[in-house]
Write an enzyme that holds these catalytic residues in place. Structure first.
Site, mmCIF file in Angstrom:
data_model
loop_
_atom_site.group_PDB
_atom_site.id
_atom_site.type_symbol
_atom_site.label_atom_id
_atom_site.label_comp_id
_atom_site.label_asym_id
_atom_site.label_seq_id
_atom_site.Cartn_x
_atom_site.Cartn_y
_atom_site.Cartn_z
ATOM 1 N N CYS A 32 0.852 -1.197 0.000
ATOM 2 C CA CYS A 32 0.000 0.000 0.000
ATOM 3 C C CYS A 32 0.889 1.249 0.000
ATOM 4 C CB CYS A 32 -0.900 -0.020 1.225
ATOM 5 S SG CYS A 32 -1.853 1.488 1.473
ATOM 6 N N CYS A 35 0.377 3.508 3.092
ATOM 7 C CA CYS A 35 1.004 2.929 4.289
ATOM 8 C C CYS A 35 2.513 3.082 4.238
ATOM 9 C CB CYS A 35 0.632 1.456 4.428
ATOM 10 S SG CYS A 35 -1.139 1.174 4.650
#
Length: 109
Positions: A32, A35
């Site tokens: 991600c 993230c």
């Protein structure tokens, strides 16, 4: 003695740098993007905090991205501390209600 402390500090600083580089490399593997970005920002902020603590007086030179990451990390940590305080207050309130309920049950019984 002062020379030994300086050598120890330099060794410690080098070890921290290596560990933070390793963590940053690990963050590169996170799928991600959001993230990964937030993780790297937090790591840079913590690394900057350690850099501030370990740098001798007057020798500190921070880059713009380090300052931004440091301020962001301080904000995140302060939010976390505030949340922990709220959770502790809720736990205490719940425990008090439970205690009062049990005492009331004993008095009535």
């Amino acid at each position: 003695e002062r020379h030994l402390r300086r050598e120890d500090a330099l060794e410690l600083r080098a070890e921290f740098q290596n560990r933070f580089r390793n963590i940053s490399r690990i963050m590169d593997c996170v799928g991600c993007e959001k993230c990964r970005l937030w993780g790297k920002l937090q790591i840079l902020g913590l690394g900057t905090a350690l850099k501030i603590l370990m740098t001798e007086d007057g020798a500190l030179n921070l880059q713009r991205n380090e300052i931004i990451a440091f301020i962001n990390t301080l904000g995140q940590i302060s939010k976390s501390v505030h949340s922990v305080n709220l959770w502790r207050q809720r736990e205490l309130t719940d425990a008090l209600y439970l205690l009062v309920g049990r005492i009331a049950f004993l008095v009535v019984a």
